[in-house]
Scaffold this motif. Structure first.
Motif, PDB file in Angstrom:
ATOM      1  N   PRO A   1       0.832  -1.208   0.000  1.00  0.00           N
ATOM      2  CA  PRO A   1       0.000   0.000   0.000  1.00  0.00           C
ATOM      3  C   PRO A   1       0.864   1.255   0.000  1.00  0.00           C
ATOM      4  CG  PRO A   1       0.069  -0.962   2.191  1.00  0.00           C
ATOM      5  CD  PRO A   1       0.795  -1.925   1.273  1.00  0.00           C
ATOM      6  N   LEU A   2       0.339   2.324  -0.568  1.00  0.00           N
ATOM      7  CA  LEU A   2       1.056   3.599  -0.572  1.00  0.00           C
ATOM      8  C   LEU A   2       0.876   4.348   0.743  1.00  0.00           C
ATOM      9  CD1 LEU A   2       0.341   4.906  -4.174  1.00  0.00           C
ATOM     10  CD2 LEU A   2       2.382   3.764  -3.298  1.00  0.00           C
ATOM     11  N   VAL A   3      -0.218   4.064   1.434  1.00  0.00           N
ATOM     12  CA  VAL A   3      -0.523   4.738   2.696  1.00  0.00           C
ATOM     13  C   VAL A   3      -0.914   3.684   3.721  1.00  0.00           C
ATOM     14  CG1 VAL A   3      -2.029   6.398   3.847  1.00  0.00           C
ATOM     15  CG2 VAL A   3      -1.371   6.773   1.480  1.00  0.00           C
ATOM     16  N   LEU A   4      -0.308   3.772   4.888  1.00  0.00           N
ATOM     17  CA  LEU A   4      -0.708   2.918   6.010  1.00  0.00           C
ATOM     18  C   LEU A   4      -1.398   3.799   7.043  1.00  0.00           C
ATOM     19  CD1 LEU A   4       2.502   0.743   6.556  1.00  0.00           C
ATOM     20  CD2 LEU A   4       0.374   0.059   5.459  1.00  0.00           C
ATOM     21  N   HIS A   5      -2.567   3.380   7.486  1.00  0.00           N
ATOM     22  CA  HIS A   5      -3.306   4.120   8.507  1.00  0.00           C
ATOM     23  C   HIS A   5      -3.193   3.338   9.811  1.00  0.00           C
ATOM     24  CE1 HIS A   5      -7.394   5.541  10.202  1.00  0.00           C
ATOM     25  NE2 HIS A   5      -6.450   6.378  10.550  1.00  0.00           N
ATOM     26  N   LEU A   6      -2.734   4.015  10.856  1.00  0.00           N
ATOM     27  CA  LEU A   6      -2.638   3.415  12.182  1.00  0.00           C
ATOM     28  C   LEU A   6      -3.689   4.080  13.070  1.00  0.00           C
ATOM     29  CD1 LEU A   6       1.254   3.518  12.568  1.00  0.00           C
ATOM     30  CD2 LEU A   6      -0.149   1.667  11.664  1.00  0.00           C
ATOM     31  N   PRO A   7      -4.918   3.572  13.058  1.00  0.00           N
ATOM     32  CA  PRO A   7      -6.002   4.223  13.796  1.00  0.00           C
ATOM     33  C   PRO A   7      -5.724   4.385  15.282  1.00  0.00           C
ATOM     34  CG  PRO A   7      -6.867   2.468  12.412  1.00  0.00           C
ATOM     35  CD  PRO A   7      -5.379   2.381  12.354  1.00  0.00           C
ATOM     36  N   SER A   8      -5.060   3.421  15.885  1.00  0.00           N
ATOM     37  CA  SER A   8      -4.795   3.514  17.325  1.00  0.00           C
ATOM     38  C   SER A   8      -3.865   4.676  17.657  1.00  0.00           C
ATOM     39  CB  SER A   8      -4.197   2.211  17.854  1.00  0.00           C
ATOM     40  OG  SER A   8      -2.943   1.960  17.241  1.00  0.00           O
ATOM     41  N   GLU A   9      -3.080   5.115  16.675  1.00  0.00           N
ATOM     42  CA  GLU A   9      -2.147   6.226  16.864  1.00  0.00           C
ATOM     43  C   GLU A   9      -2.618   7.506  16.170  1.00  0.00           C
ATOM     44  OE1 GLU A   9       0.407   5.839  18.927  1.00  0.00           O
ATOM     45  OE2 GLU A   9      -0.261   3.770  19.174  1.00  0.00           O
ATOM     46  N   HIS A  10      -3.754   7.422  15.448  1.00  0.00           N
ATOM     47  CA  HIS A  10      -4.270   8.561  14.677  1.00  0.00           C
ATOM     48  C   HIS A  10      -3.184   9.083  13.742  1.00  0.00           C
ATOM     49  CE1 HIS A  10      -7.572   8.233  17.400  1.00  0.00           C
ATOM     50  NE2 HIS A  10      -6.763   8.449  18.417  1.00  0.00           N
ATOM     51  N   THR A  11      -2.581   8.139  13.004  1.00  0.00           N
ATOM     52  CA  THR A  11      -1.406   8.443  12.193  1.00  0.00           C
ATOM     53  C   THR A  11      -1.500   7.779  10.829  1.00  0.00           C
ATOM     54  OG1 THR A  11      -0.056   8.537  14.185  1.00  0.00           O
ATOM     55  CG2 THR A  11       1.116   8.193  12.124  1.00  0.00           C
TER      56      THR A  11
ATOM     57  N   ILE B   1     -23.024   1.815  12.849  1.00  0.00           N
ATOM     58  CA  ILE B   1     -21.584   1.654  13.061  1.00  0.00           C
ATOM     59  C   ILE B   1     -21.114   2.631  14.130  1.00  0.00           C
ATOM     60  CG2 ILE B   1     -19.299   1.930  12.000  1.00  0.00           C
ATOM     61  CD1 ILE B   1     -20.527   0.952   9.388  1.00  0.00           C
ATOM     62  N   LEU B   2     -21.611   3.857  14.056  1.00  0.00           N
ATOM     63  CA  LEU B   2     -21.168   4.887  14.990  1.00  0.00           C
ATOM     64  C   LEU B   2     -21.621   4.599  16.413  1.00  0.00           C
ATOM     65  CD1 LEU B   2     -19.713   7.530  15.441  1.00  0.00           C
ATOM     66  CD2 LEU B   2     -21.813   8.725  14.845  1.00  0.00           C
ATOM     67  N   LYS B   3     -22.914   4.468  16.624  1.00  0.00           N
ATOM     68  CA  LYS B   3     -23.494   4.179  17.943  1.00  0.00           C
ATOM     69  C   LYS B   3     -22.842   5.000  19.054  1.00  0.00           C
ATOM     70  CE  LYS B   3     -24.913  -0.496  16.838  1.00  0.00           C
ATOM     71  NZ  LYS B   3     -24.821  -1.894  17.132  1.00  0.00           N
ATOM     72  N   GLY B   4     -22.603   6.283  18.795  1.00  0.00           N
ATOM     73  CA  GLY B   4     -22.038   7.148  19.825  1.00  0.00           C
ATOM     74  C   GLY B   4     -20.561   6.920  20.087  1.00  0.00           C
ATOM     75  N   SER B   5     -19.911   6.184  19.221  1.00  0.00           N
ATOM     76  CA  SER B   5     -18.508   5.839  19.428  1.00  0.00           C
ATOM     77  C   SER B   5     -17.591   6.945  18.917  1.00  0.00           C
ATOM     78  CB  SER B   5     -18.185   4.527  18.719  1.00  0.00           C
ATOM     79  OG  SER B   5     -16.795   4.323  18.674  1.00  0.00           O
ATOM     80  N   ILE B   6     -16.902   7.598  19.816  1.00  0.00           N
ATOM     81  CA  ILE B   6     -15.947   8.632  19.428  1.00  0.00           C
ATOM     82  C   ILE B   6     -14.805   8.033  18.601  1.00  0.00           C
ATOM     83  CG2 ILE B   6     -14.300  10.355  20.290  1.00  0.00           C
ATOM     84  CD1 ILE B   6     -17.287  11.135  20.536  1.00  0.00           C
ATOM     85  N   PRO B   7     -14.245   6.857  18.973  1.00  0.00           N
ATOM     86  CA  PRO B   7     -13.187   6.282  18.137  1.00  0.00           C
ATOM     87  C   PRO B   7     -13.649   5.994  16.702  1.00  0.00           C
ATOM     88  CG  PRO B   7     -13.148   5.267  20.290  1.00  0.00           C
ATOM     89  CD  PRO B   7     -14.399   6.103  20.234  1.00  0.00           C
ATOM     90  N   ALA B   8     -14.884   5.522  16.522  1.00  0.00           N
ATOM     91  CA  ALA B   8     -15.380   5.261  15.170  1.00  0.00           C
ATOM     92  C   ALA B   8     -15.520   6.555  14.388  1.00  0.00           C
ATOM     93  CB  ALA B   8     -16.720   4.533  15.223  1.00  0.00           C
TER      94      ALA B   8
END
Length: 112
Positions: A13-23, A56-63
């Motif tokens: 992949p050209l871009v890697l998304h690390l959601p746990s790091e917001h990076t 999917i959201l269900k009030g989830s800030i991380p989502a």
């Protein structure tokens, strides 16, 4: 380089998304906003709630945060261009990405 090595590199992949790091990990960089719009535009990816199904959201800030981060990749046209992600150097006044690397900014330079 062997053919299998070449095919392996193409498959990455050209871009890697690390959601746990917001990076995001990219070779050259991503634009954090759409330069074709005003920075205060309500159409900027991070200026509004992303469109995701409520189940999917269900009030989830991380989502919500994850969806907003992905909008940077999907909603900013320049970030979908492989050349830009791999080679970004400068952004011209007409909102195109310059292929030239310049030590100083000269707005009168037609190559920029």
């Amino acid at each position: 380089m062997s053919k299998s090595d070449y095919e392996y590199l193409l498959s990455l992949p050209l871009v890697l998304h690390l959601p746990s790091e917001h990076t995001f990990l990219v070779h050259a960089g991503l634009l954090p906003y759409d330069p074709t719009l005003s920075i205060t535009s309500k159409q900027q990816p991070l200026s509004h709630w992303p469109r995701i199904p409520s189940q999917i959201l269900k009030g989830s800030i991380p989502a919500l945060r994850n969806a907003q981060e992905l909008a940077i990749l999907e909603d900013i046209k320049q970030n979908t261009n492989p050349w830009v992600v791999l080679n970004m150097r400068n952004l011209r006044k007409d909102n195109t990405v310059s292929r030239l690397v310049s030590k100083s900014f000269d707005s009168s330079d037609p190559a920029r």
